[in-house]
Design an enzyme around this catalytic site. Structure first.
Site, PDB file in Angstrom:
ATOM      1  N   SER A  32     -13.427 -54.855  67.453  1.00 53.83           N
ATOM      2  CA  SER A  32     -12.207 -54.373  68.269  1.00 53.83           C
ATOM      3  C   SER A  32     -12.189 -53.149  68.677  1.00 53.83           C
ATOM      4  O   SER A  32     -12.329 -52.208  67.748  1.00 53.83           O
ATOM      5  CB  SER A  32     -10.807 -54.709  67.534  1.00 53.83           C
ATOM      6  N   HIS A  63     -12.741 -62.299  70.020  1.00 53.48           N
ATOM      7  CA  HIS A  63     -14.171 -62.230  69.425  1.00 53.48           C
ATOM      8  C   HIS A  63     -14.766 -63.420  70.239  1.00 53.48           C
ATOM      9  O   HIS A  63     -14.955 -64.574  69.847  1.00 53.48           O
ATOM     10  CB  HIS A  63     -14.428 -62.013  68.012  1.00 53.48           C
ATOM     11  N   HIS A  85     -16.536 -62.964  59.845  1.00 54.24           N
ATOM     12  CA  HIS A  85     -15.852 -62.104  58.481  1.00 54.24           C
ATOM     13  C   HIS A  85     -15.871 -62.973  57.587  1.00 54.24           C
ATOM     14  O   HIS A  85     -15.731 -64.353  57.553  1.00 54.24           O
ATOM     15  CB  HIS A  85     -14.458 -61.864  59.286  1.00 54.24           C
ATOM     16  N   TYR A  87     -13.417 -63.150  55.458  1.00 59.12           N
ATOM     17  CA  TYR A  87     -11.943 -63.725  55.385  1.00 59.12           C
ATOM     18  C   TYR A  87     -11.561 -65.034  56.074  1.00 59.12           C
ATOM     19  O   TYR A  87     -10.773 -65.660  55.828  1.00 59.12           O
ATOM     20  CB  TYR A  87     -10.723 -62.563  55.922  1.00 59.12           C
ATOM     21  N   GLU A  88     -12.590 -65.349  56.827  1.00 61.93           N
ATOM     22  CA  GLU A  88     -12.732 -66.436  57.802  1.00 61.93           C
ATOM     23  C   GLU A  88     -13.039 -67.995  56.720  1.00 61.93           C
ATOM     24  O   GLU A  88     -12.790 -68.833  57.036  1.00 61.93           O
ATOM     25  CB  GLU A  88     -13.525 -66.526  58.751  1.00 61.93           C
ATOM     26  N   ALA A 115     -12.732 -52.386  63.480  1.00 60.36           N
ATOM     27  CA  ALA A 115     -11.292 -51.657  63.855  1.00 60.36           C
ATOM     28  C   ALA A 115     -11.234 -51.398  62.291  1.00 60.36           C
ATOM     29  O   ALA A 115     -11.412 -52.217  61.263  1.00 60.36           O
ATOM     30  CB  ALA A 115     -10.317 -52.465  64.349  1.00 60.36           C
ATOM     31  N   MET A 212     -12.248 -54.833  56.991  1.00 52.47           N
ATOM     32  CA  MET A 212     -12.463 -56.238  56.621  1.00 52.47           C
ATOM     33  C   MET A 212     -13.956 -56.561  57.071  1.00 52.47           C
ATOM     34  O   MET A 212     -14.194 -57.832  57.099  1.00 52.47           O
ATOM     35  CB  MET A 212     -11.401 -57.201  57.095  1.00 52.47           C
ATOM     36  N   SER A 213     -14.600 -55.579  57.334  1.00 55.20           N
ATOM     37  CA  SER A 213     -15.901 -55.928  57.970  1.00 55.20           C
ATOM     38  C   SER A 213     -17.210 -54.942  57.543  1.00 55.20           C
ATOM     39  O   SER A 213     -16.989 -54.097  56.732  1.00 55.20           O
ATOM     40  CB  SER A 213     -15.967 -56.328  59.467  1.00 55.20           C
ATOM     41  N   ASN A 236      -4.838 -48.195  63.629  1.00 48.76           N
ATOM     42  CA  ASN A 236      -3.535 -47.961  62.731  1.00 48.76           C
ATOM     43  C   ASN A 236      -3.558 -47.223  61.784  1.00 48.76           C
ATOM     44  O   ASN A 236      -4.600 -47.058  61.130  1.00 48.76           O
ATOM     45  CB  ASN A 236      -2.987 -49.290  62.637  1.00 48.76           C
ATOM     46  N   HIS A 248      -1.497 -57.194  63.522  1.00 50.21           N
ATOM     47  CA  HIS A 248      -2.771 -57.352  64.360  1.00 50.21           C
ATOM     48  C   HIS A 248      -2.547 -57.049  66.038  1.00 50.21           C
ATOM     49  O   HIS A 248      -3.306 -56.601  66.611  1.00 50.21           O
ATOM     50  CB  HIS A 248      -3.040 -58.841  64.433  1.00 50.21           C
TER      51      HIS A 248
HETATM   52  N1  HPA Z   1      -6.336 -52.694  56.857  1.00 53.28           N
HETATM   53  C1  HPA Z   1      -7.497 -53.421  56.828  1.00 53.28           C
HETATM   54  N2  HPA Z   1      -8.160 -53.841  58.081  1.00 53.28           N
HETATM   55  C2  HPA Z   1      -7.869 -53.445  59.127  1.00 53.28           C
HETATM   56  C3  HPA Z   1      -6.674 -52.336  59.216  1.00 53.28           C
HETATM   57  C4  HPA Z   1      -5.876 -52.220  58.005  1.00 53.28           C
HETATM   58  O1  HPA Z   1      -5.000 -51.431  58.276  1.00 53.28           O
HETATM   59  N3  HPA Z   1      -6.726 -52.026  60.592  1.00 53.28           N
HETATM   60  C5  HPA Z   1      -7.621 -52.734  61.429  1.00 53.28           C
HETATM   61  N4  HPA Z   1      -8.381 -53.380  60.379  1.00 53.28           N
END
Ligand code: HPA
Length: 277
Positions: A32, A63, A85, A87-88, A115, A212-213, A236, A248
């Protein structure tokens, strides 16, 4: 599905070699905040992940799941839009399958983008951070499992992120008129965001950003002997650092706001890389 019996990276790489005669040594994985670089890519050919044996179909919205052959400026590149990912629900073998395919294809240098949430007090949403190192808190390791013949069992990660490539990213930042941050990326499995207590704990561990990647791909790439660079779009501020709750939508909003900077950074990186090799 057991990837090893259904597909192997050599077969996937052989499929890619049939798509185009172009043989880039640089591959770029888009997270992202970086997809806009596709507007700068002179595309020779593209192939959907569904047509590459062993590639998982990404499920996160936005994606795409396509692999592009093309040029950024004069530099030939492979660009992967979308990644699997952890988490998927994919096994690590799947998460790292594209990386293994790239190595089998002949890629020597890998730029991973993502991201991430910012922990470092100096970071603002919309900043970009060059990874200098990582902390793997995903709860597993992508190299867990049977030893792979011909590859090291115990992989050195002292310099997981290549110094030369980091330097190219900083030069690309200058050309793009971006002040790049740098720091340590801490990887969690997700998909929930972190609690403020976790973020305080991660800060004491030395993390500057959380995501997370990237870490599984970076570790697999190092086992394969690829040079790795990685850059985060700080979409963020991490939980508890920001007054607002995380969403998100905010991640996507920031990614959209800084998409031109992300694209310029990658394009200029590819340009500098092309002059080196
Ligand atoms: N935490 C984990 N993964 C993320 C975040 C976050 O704050 N922002 C974008 N991906």
């Amino acid at each position: 599905m057991n990837v090893s019996t259904k597909a192997n990276p050599q077969a996937a790489a052989a499929r890619l070699k049939k798509v185009s005669p172009l043989r880039p040594t640089l591959a770029i994985v888009l997270g992202s905040g970086f997809h806009h670089v596709l507007t700068e890519l002179r595309v020779t050919k593209k192939i959907s992940y569904a047509q590459i044996p062993g590639f998982p179909k990404p499920t996160v919205s936005g994606h795409a799941g396509e692999l592009f052959f093309g040029h950024l400026g004069k530099t030939p590149v492979l660009v992967l839009s979308g990644r699997a990912h952890f988490y998927e629900g994919h096994e690590m073998e799947r998460v790292t399958f594209a990386t293994r395919t790239l190595a089998a294809f002949g890629i020597t240098d890998l730029l991973l983008t993502n991201a991430a949430g910012g922990l470092n007090k100096k970071f603002k949403a919309g900043d970009f951070m060059v990874l200098t190192d990582h902390i793997n808190l995903m709860g597993t390791n992508p190299l867990r499992g049977p030893a792979i013949a011909g590859l090291p069992r115990f992989v050195d990660l002292t310099e997981a992120y290549d110094k030369k490539l980091q330097e190219l990213l900083f030069q690309a930042g200058k050309i793009s008129k971006l002040k790049l941050q740098q720091g340590v990326y801490l990887a969690v499995s997700g998909p929930s965001y972190e609690t403020p207590a976790e973020i305080r704990a991660f800060a004491t561990l030395g993390a500057d950003a959380v995501g997370m990647s990237t870490v599984p791909e970076a570790i697999a790439a190092r086992q394969l002997g690829l040079r790795v660079a990685a850059v985060s779009c700080i979409t963020n501020l991490a939980a508890g650092i920001s007054k607002a709750n995380l969403s998100h939508a905010e991640v996507l909003e920031t990614a959209e706001r800084v998409k031109k900077s992300g694209a310029a950074l990658i394009k200029n990186f590819a340009g500098l890389y092309g002059k080196q090799v």
